[in-house]
Motif scaffolding. Structure first.
Motif, mmCIF file in Angstrom:
data_model
loop_
_atom_site.group_PDB
_atom_site.id
_atom_site.type_symbol
_atom_site.label_atom_id
_atom_site.label_comp_id
_atom_site.label_asym_id
_atom_site.label_seq_id
_atom_site.Cartn_x
_atom_site.Cartn_y
_atom_site.Cartn_z
ATOM 1 N N VAL B 22 0.825 -1.215 0.000
ATOM 2 C CA VAL B 22 0.000 0.000 0.000
ATOM 3 C C VAL B 22 0.864 1.272 0.000
ATOM 4 O O VAL B 22 0.366 2.364 0.246
ATOM 5 C CB VAL B 22 -1.011 0.033 1.171
ATOM 6 C CG1 VAL B 22 -2.135 -0.957 0.912
ATOM 7 C CG2 VAL B 22 -0.342 -0.202 2.521
ATOM 8 N N ILE B 23 2.163 1.100 -0.284
ATOM 9 C CA ILE B 23 3.060 2.262 -0.382
ATOM 10 C C ILE B 23 3.731 2.226 -1.761
ATOM 11 O O ILE B 23 4.824 1.670 -1.923
ATOM 12 C CB ILE B 23 4.127 2.263 0.743
ATOM 13 C CG1 ILE B 23 3.479 1.996 2.109
ATOM 14 C CG2 ILE B 23 4.909 3.576 0.752
ATOM 15 C CD1 ILE B 23 4.468 1.817 3.249
ATOM 16 N N PRO B 24 3.071 2.796 -2.777
ATOM 17 C CA PRO B 24 3.588 2.665 -4.147
ATOM 18 C C PRO B 24 5.052 3.114 -4.311
ATOM 19 O O PRO B 24 5.818 2.437 -4.996
ATOM 20 C CB PRO B 24 2.639 3.553 -4.967
ATOM 21 C CG PRO B 24 1.364 3.519 -4.194
ATOM 22 C CD PRO B 24 1.761 3.473 -2.753
ATOM 23 N N TYR B 25 5.440 4.205 -3.666
ATOM 24 C CA TYR B 25 6.821 4.676 -3.858
ATOM 25 C C TYR B 25 7.828 3.688 -3.271
ATOM 26 O O TYR B 25 8.920 3.497 -3.821
ATOM 27 C CB TYR B 25 7.016 6.078 -3.261
ATOM 28 C CG TYR B 25 8.381 6.686 -3.560
ATOM 29 C CD1 TYR B 25 8.785 6.933 -4.876
ATOM 30 C CD2 TYR B 25 9.261 7.031 -2.543
ATOM 31 C CE1 TYR B 25 10.023 7.487 -5.163
ATOM 32 C CE2 TYR B 25 10.503 7.597 -2.816
ATOM 33 C CZ TYR B 25 10.885 7.829 -4.123
ATOM 34 O OH TYR B 25 12.113 8.377 -4.395
ATOM 35 N N PHE B 28 8.196 1.030 -5.807
ATOM 36 C CA PHE B 28 8.949 1.585 -6.936
ATOM 37 C C PHE B 28 10.453 1.584 -6.655
ATOM 38 O O PHE B 28 11.275 1.367 -7.539
ATOM 39 C CB PHE B 28 8.422 3.006 -7.190
ATOM 40 C CG PHE B 28 9.164 3.778 -8.235
ATOM 41 C CD1 PHE B 28 9.083 3.425 -9.576
ATOM 42 C CD2 PHE B 28 9.928 4.879 -7.883
ATOM 43 C CE1 PHE B 28 9.765 4.143 -10.538
ATOM 44 C CE2 PHE B 28 10.606 5.618 -8.841
ATOM 45 C CZ PHE B 28 10.521 5.239 -10.179
ATOM 46 N N LEU B 29 10.836 1.822 -5.386
ATOM 47 C CA LEU B 29 12.252 1.828 -4.999
ATOM 48 C C LEU B 29 12.799 0.417 -4.783
ATOM 49 O O LEU B 29 14.006 0.245 -4.632
ATOM 50 C CB LEU B 29 12.446 2.611 -3.690
ATOM 51 C CG LEU B 29 12.281 4.114 -3.729
ATOM 52 C CD1 LEU B 29 12.364 4.669 -2.318
ATOM 53 C CD2 LEU B 29 13.334 4.765 -4.605
ATOM 54 N N THR B 63 17.038 8.379 -2.914
ATOM 55 C CA THR B 63 16.601 7.002 -2.671
ATOM 56 C C THR B 63 17.094 6.541 -1.294
ATOM 57 O O THR B 63 16.386 5.833 -0.593
ATOM 58 C CB THR B 63 17.107 6.020 -3.754
ATOM 59 O OG1 THR B 63 18.523 5.895 -3.661
ATOM 60 C CG2 THR B 63 16.729 6.470 -5.149
ATOM 61 N N ALA B 66 14.895 8.125 1.289
ATOM 62 C CA ALA B 66 13.601 7.434 1.336
ATOM 63 C C ALA B 66 13.728 6.091 2.051
ATOM 64 O O ALA B 66 12.851 5.703 2.826
ATOM 65 C CB ALA B 66 13.068 7.233 -0.084
ATOM 66 N N SER B 70 11.812 5.360 5.480
ATOM 67 C CA SER B 70 10.896 4.211 5.472
ATOM 68 C C SER B 70 11.273 3.212 6.556
ATOM 69 O O SER B 70 10.401 2.696 7.271
ATOM 70 C CB SER B 70 10.924 3.527 4.105
ATOM 71 O OG SER B 70 10.518 4.429 3.100
#
Lengths: 157, 146
Positions: B22-25, B28-29, B63, B66, B70
């Motif tokens: 539920v965390i698209p980014y 993506f990483l 990145t 992030a 995260s």
């Protein structure tokens, strides 16, 4: 010199920066980051709202990490803009304050200034915002290492 | 599935997959998290799109930021008794070394968990945990929405 010529020159410069940037920084390309302004005074970048950059599917708000990447890239560009000649730089540290939540569906802009360059280190300030830099979503303070020795710029290090 | 259910599912399996979904980014990483020797380790898989400097080559500073942010949030969710999505107030990232184009790992340590604010320190490393590529310390708002 007419305004049309100025606009034309600015457009060409901007297109050139974006080509350089697109060829050189894959993650910026992946984020869809665009350069809107880049000069000795400041840099302005745009992060277009996109589904793959969302941090919370319930709210649709972009991930803080994408804003970090935008502020890092824009701050680094402001350093490039302020340097008398191009040289490699590396982020030393970056502090980000999240001031309020971003709005779902809206692009995020970043505006960065490099307010001091010493022999080894450059110092930056930046804001991320939707419409008005005076009403920011986040603010950032960064320092960047300069890879090669500079001539004396703006005083002692 | 609610956030609470996703955190519970992640804890039950020792894998952050249900949360990353539920965390698209984060997806993506290439982020994921697993429990290794009782520690929650967040991994950022190497992906060509995470490169910031192709000449070196090195990962993009964003990145790493992030990943660190995260990993701190995951650690808070992991440790929390009542699940509230932590909101980042401030994060400071120190970039220590250029990050090679390989998988990167991060581990968050909760320094202080107050009623309103939590302080988390995070380290990211690649081949050698004793040589971190980046560290961060961050404050999060951990109250339920008022």
């Amino acid at each position: 010199m007419s305004t049309d010529d100025d606009d034309q020159a600015r457009r060409e410069r901007r297109a050139q920066w974006n080509r350089m940037f697109a060829a050189n920084v894959p993650h910026n390309v992946a984020l869809g980051i665009e350069i809107l302004e880049l000069g000795a005074e400041h840099a302005v970048f745009r992060l277009p709202y996109a589904a793959h950059l969302i941090g919370n599917v319930e709210t649709g708000v972009l991930h803080g990490g994408a804003i970090t990447a935008l502020l890092d890239a824009c701050s680094g560009a402001a350093v490039f803009g302020a340097l008398p000649k191009p040289q490699p730089i590396a982020t030393l540290d970056l502090r980000i304050d999240y001031l309020r939540p971003g709005a779902a569906g809206k692009d995020i802009l970043a505006r960065a200034t490099c307010y001091r360059v010493t022999r080894n280190v450059a110092f930056t300030r930046a804001v991320a915002y939707h419409d008005d830099p005076d009403d920011p979503i986040a603010s950032a303070a960064g320092t960047f290492m300069l890879a090669t020795k500079l001539g004396k710029v703006g005083g002692t290090p | 599935m609610t956030l609470v259910a996703r955190v519970a599912a992640a804890k039950a399996t020792g894998n952050l997959g249900p949360l990353i979904d539920v965390i698209p980014y984060a997806k993506f990483l290439g982020l994921n998290g697993t429990v290794v020797d009782d520690e929650l380790i967040t991994t950022m898989a190497f992906l060509p799109t995470n490169i910031g400097n192709p000449a070196l080559p090195a990962l993009h500073g964003g990145t790493l930021g992030a990943l660190l942010e995260s990993a701190a949030i995951f650690q808070l969710l992991w440790a929390a008794e009542t699940v509230v999505l932590p909101k980042t107030i401030t994060i400071t990232v120190d970039y220590l070394r250029s990050a090679a184009p390989v998988d990167t790992y991060a581990r968050g340590v909760i320094v202080r968990h107050g009623r309103r604010v939590a302080n988390v320190s995070v380290e990211a490393w690649q081949d050698d945990r004793a040589r971190p590529v980046a560290t961060a310390h961050a404050h999060f708002l951990v109250m339920a929405d008022s």
